[in-house]
Design an enzyme around this catalytic site. Sequence first.
Site, PDB file in Angstrom:
ATOM      1  N   HIS A   2      77.617 -14.376  34.324  1.00  0.00           N
ATOM      2  CA  HIS A   2      78.213 -13.046  34.252  1.00  0.00           C
ATOM      3  C   HIS A   2      79.600 -13.075  34.872  1.00  0.00           C
ATOM      4  CE1 HIS A   2      73.791 -11.595  34.636  1.00  0.00           C
ATOM      5  NE2 HIS A   2      74.082 -11.870  33.374  1.00  0.00           N
ATOM      6  N   TYR A  32      74.127  -8.918  46.504  1.00  0.00           N
ATOM      7  CA  TYR A  32      75.514  -9.095  46.077  1.00  0.00           C
ATOM      8  C   TYR A  32      76.332  -7.992  46.717  1.00  0.00           C
ATOM      9  CZ  TYR A  32      73.695 -11.463  41.812  1.00  0.00           C
ATOM     10  OH  TYR A  32      73.076 -12.275  40.918  1.00  0.00           O
TER      11      TYR A  32
END
Length: 182
Positions: free
Chosen positions: A62, A132
């Site tokens: 990603h 994250y």
Amino acid sequence: MEIRELAVPGAWVVTPRRFQDERGTFVESFKASEFEKATGRPFELHQVNCSVSAAGVLRGIHYTEDPPGQAKYVTCVRGAFLDVVVDLRPGSPTYGRWDSVLLDDVDRRSVFLSEGLGHAILSLEDESTVTYLCSIEYTPESDRDLDAFDPRLGIEWPKVGRDGTPLTYLRSPKDAAAPPFS
């Protein structure tokens, strides 16, 4: 705290000091002053994500179109992941190069990825959990994916988990349909 740049410029692995006693373990996983000294830049936080994965779950590759790009600070809080960083910055001398780091609940390392880098994680055991810290909020119109198994990238994905059990890769339909690097 030890911070060193990976083979992909703009990506760093952060190895914290661990303090252990009869109560458990304490880890200082991010310190702005040390981070800025090592990387030459600040990290501005705008979103925090948490993901829990079964063994063999592969998320990515990603990335967010640059600009605006999205920097990430990734930490495994439970279990183990292979964290893979790919240089997707056109014109970069390391364009297409990848590097990887084992993130787990033993060494408590983190990986920082600058804007323009691609990212994937492979869970190496059930219930592996990663957080994250993101520099910008999720922007679906800028979100992009690449095929993690593209032979041109040549990423060496582990075939067994942390306990030695063979892994069966599991990807989302979106990740499985992602275009190749080329």
